[in-house]
Design an enzyme around this catalytic site. Structure first.
Site, PDB file in Angstrom:
ATOM      1  N   HIS A  81      -7.241  19.077  12.601  1.00  0.00           N
ATOM      2  CA  HIS A  81      -6.781  18.634  11.295  1.00  0.00           C
ATOM      3  C   HIS A  81      -6.545  17.130  11.240  1.00  0.00           C
ATOM      4  O   HIS A  81      -6.759  16.499  10.208  1.00  0.00           O
ATOM      5  CB  HIS A  81      -5.483  19.367  10.959  1.00  0.00           C
ATOM      6  CG  HIS A  81      -4.988  19.146   9.578  1.00  0.00           C
ATOM      7  ND1 HIS A  81      -5.538  19.757   8.484  1.00  0.00           N
ATOM      8  CD2 HIS A  81      -3.988  18.370   9.097  1.00  0.00           C
ATOM      9  CE1 HIS A  81      -4.903  19.373   7.392  1.00  0.00           C
ATOM     10  NE2 HIS A  81      -3.955  18.533   7.735  1.00  0.00           N
ATOM     11  N   HIS A 121      -6.154  22.672   1.661  1.00  0.00           N
ATOM     12  CA  HIS A 121      -4.833  23.189   2.031  1.00  0.00           C
ATOM     13  C   HIS A 121      -4.947  24.699   2.145  1.00  0.00           C
ATOM     14  O   HIS A 121      -4.251  25.458   1.471  1.00  0.00           O
ATOM     15  CB  HIS A 121      -3.795  22.787   0.983  1.00  0.00           C
ATOM     16  CG  HIS A 121      -2.562  22.207   1.578  1.00  0.00           C
ATOM     17  ND1 HIS A 121      -1.301  22.611   1.249  1.00  0.00           N
ATOM     18  CD2 HIS A 121      -2.395  21.247   2.524  1.00  0.00           C
ATOM     19  CE1 HIS A 121      -0.408  21.921   1.933  1.00  0.00           C
ATOM     20  NE2 HIS A 121      -1.054  21.090   2.714  1.00  0.00           N
TER      21      HIS A 121
END
Length: 587
Positions: A113, A159
């Protein structure tokens, strides 16, 4: 895709895309041979004079581990998302074993990430420069020149995992995070878009995720006061229980200079602004990089909780502060929180940052360095201010009812040094957390994956018999009217009015073409502040669009067809933000 509406010319610009989600989970590492990092590890700091005294003239911190024995079990190391070989690289970079706080910092910053350790070799092939590109990848958002003195900032990111676990807050904080990335550059958000994928709605869990995500997007955007002007929604079993939630934002630059994240000026104050720090969103970056499992619901604390009304105050305070010229650098505190903001600001500026956790405003008692550093509490920013002008900036934020404290300083040594209770709680080279991370080159499969082979075996001869009156499927004849009604009843094809009517798409009074009115939204590029900047006749057309099935069946050709879109084929998206980085069919 973003296009300038101008009689003379149009502009397509590449957009910055990052993954963003949250939390710490214990992951099971498959017993497969891992490729070696592309770049060799850096030289250890053990040979640096005085390194055995990382606290300078003071005795070494009691939090620093000694070299001979690892203080962590294999399970503890794996719980931070760190592989055994990566732990050895951490020891090599530090010249010692890390302590608990440092291990957590490496865990979030070395996650897919944050550092793109698997996808960076592929993403580096994208073109990122051009005559109109003012800021490319590496900053909080991209910025392009739209002519006539107009500059637009824009970004899109995902997300996914937080939205799967806690749909409302996962989607809401996705919107909040992308808006902060925009105004951190000195731009006012003028539009938001989204690209969503869900499993079939026959499943109750998918319905819950779908409704929660739409509600979260609507609530945060509407309360903040940004129009949600476009998007797309599709449904497929591939996304069952594991949705794709991509949030995009566009902003109009308000400051004369683009605000960047590189810290500078030895001795300049490091200022914490915005909301307080709590235990919500703990280690969300690692959570975003892990694969969702049946146990993932236990990671609900890794999902942040947003406050759009506080962020509305934050954008006004930030833009006011930027216009004073007293802000040297700024960084949003999103994924990895204080760890990411301090390390990226230090590395981007080629300097170091020393931060005192005792000065960080907290909303909970008894927090320890590990929790401060991995918290992803929302609506927080980190500034480097001009020395001597600290109070000027603090007064602006206090006027907006926000926290603002001098929590550290810029130092010459290129490290992130964290203080707590008068001692050194962490001391790590900034580059070890940012640019000098492991990189893995994944090999492409020699043969097509099984699902593609099955799909590619299809031919026109497989179609059922059809006539002028209808089509026969499984010995049952359907009229063309029945077929049409069935198609119109399919969620992926049906009207999405139920979705976009929940979004305020006309706030700020600049939306020319609203959702449902065309293939793209059209926004007037007029400053909400009025004045000379509001006289422009320019507009921006924006959309997010992708045929995921094309990309699923043929990633290369599918991406070429929809190169201007933001959606991605389900397997590839999961590889980048879902923890499946070792499955060869992804590459």
């Amino acid at each position: 895709m973003i296009v300038v509406l101008d009689n003379a010319r149009s502009l397509r610009s590449a957009r910055s895309d990052r993954r963003l989600n949250r939390g710490l989970v214990t992951t099971r590492v498959p017993q497969t041979q891992e490729p070696k990092p592309i770049h060799p590890p850096s030289k250890t700091r053990a040979a640096t004079p005085g390194y055995n005294e990382p606290c300078g003239s003071q005795p070494c911190s009691k939090f620093m581990s000694t070299l001979p024995d690892s203080p962590f079990s294999p399970e503890e190391i794996a719980s931070e998302g760190i592989k055994p070989d990566e732990y050895n690289e951490i020891v090599d970079r530090l010249g010692r074993h890390p302590n608990k706080a440092e291990l957590g910092m490496f865990g979030v910053m070395w996650s897919e990430h944050c550092c793109y350790k698997n996808s960076r070799p592929l993403l580096s092939q994208f073109p990122t420069t051009g005559d109109r590109v003012l800021v490319g990848p590496g900053e909080n958002a991209g910025v392009v020149d739209f002519g006539d003195g107009i500059r637009l900032a824009f970004k899109i990111e995902s997300h996914n995992h937080p939205s799967a676990i806690e749909p409302f807050q996962g989607a809401a904080t996705g919107v909040g995070g992308i808006l902060r990335d925009i105004f951190t550059m000195g731009a006012r958000p003028i539009a938001a878009l989204n690209s969503l994928r869900f499993g079939h709605l026959e499943d109750a869990r998918n319905r819950r995720i779908f409704q929660g995500v739409v509600d979260g997007i609507a609530t945060y955007g509407n309360c903040f006061g940004v129009p949600t002007v476009g998007g797309e929604v599709y449904f497929d079993p591939a996304y069952s229980g594991n949705p794709l939630v991509n949030a995009m934002a566009i902003g109009l630059m308000e400051t004369d200079e683009i605000v960047k994240s590189g810290a500078s000026g030895i001795g300049n104050p490091v200022i914490y602004v915005g909301s307080t720090t709590g235990r919500d969103g703990m280690g969300g970056a690692s959570f975003a990089s892990a694969e969702l499992t049946d146990d993932s619901m236990d990671d609900r604390p890794a999902v942040q909780v947003g406050d759009p009304f506080l962020e509305k105050c934050l954008v006004e305070a930030c833009l006011e502060a930027f216009k004073t010229g007293a802000v040297v650098a700024a960084q949003d505190m999103g994924a990895a929180g204080l760890t990411c903001s301090t390390s990226e600001m230090a590395a981007n500026g080629g300097v170091g940052i020393e931060l005192d956790l005792d000065k960080i405003p907290s909303r909970e008692t008894g927090m320890v360095p590990y929790e401060y550093l991995l918290s992803e509490s929302q609506e927080r920013m980190l500034f480097v201010g001009a020395k001597g002008r600290e109070q000027e900036l603090i007064d602006i934020f206090e006027n907006w009812g926000l926290q603002a404290v001098v929590a550290g300083r810029v130092v010459e040594e290129p490290v992130v040094r964290i203080l707590w209770h008068g001692d050194v709680a962490a001391d790590i080279p900034a580059s070890a957390l940012t640019s000098n991370t492991p990189l893995y080159k994944r090999e492409v499969m020699a043969e097509l994956p099984e699902y593609a082979q099955i799909a590619w075996a299809w031919s026109v001869d497989s179609l059922p018999e059809a006539s002028a009156t209808g089509i026969t499927i499984a010995d049952q004849t359907h009229t063309w009217s029945d077929v049409l009604l069935t198609l119109l009843d399919t969620p992926s094809l049906a009207s999405k009015r139920w979705v976009y009517r929940q979004y305020d798409h006309q706030v700020q009074n600049n939306t020319v073409l609203v959702p449902g009115g065309g293939d793209a939204a059209v926004i007037r590029l007029r400053s909400v502040l009025g004045g000379a900047d509001s006289a422009t006749q320019r507009g921006c057309a924006a959309t997010v669009d992708c045929n995921s099935r094309y990309v699923y069946l043929d990633p290369h050709e599918g991406a070429k067809i929809r190169r201007g879109g933001s959606g991605t084929e389900p397997k590839l998206r999961r590889s980048r933000a879902g923890g499946r980085d070792r499955q060869p069919q992804l590459w």
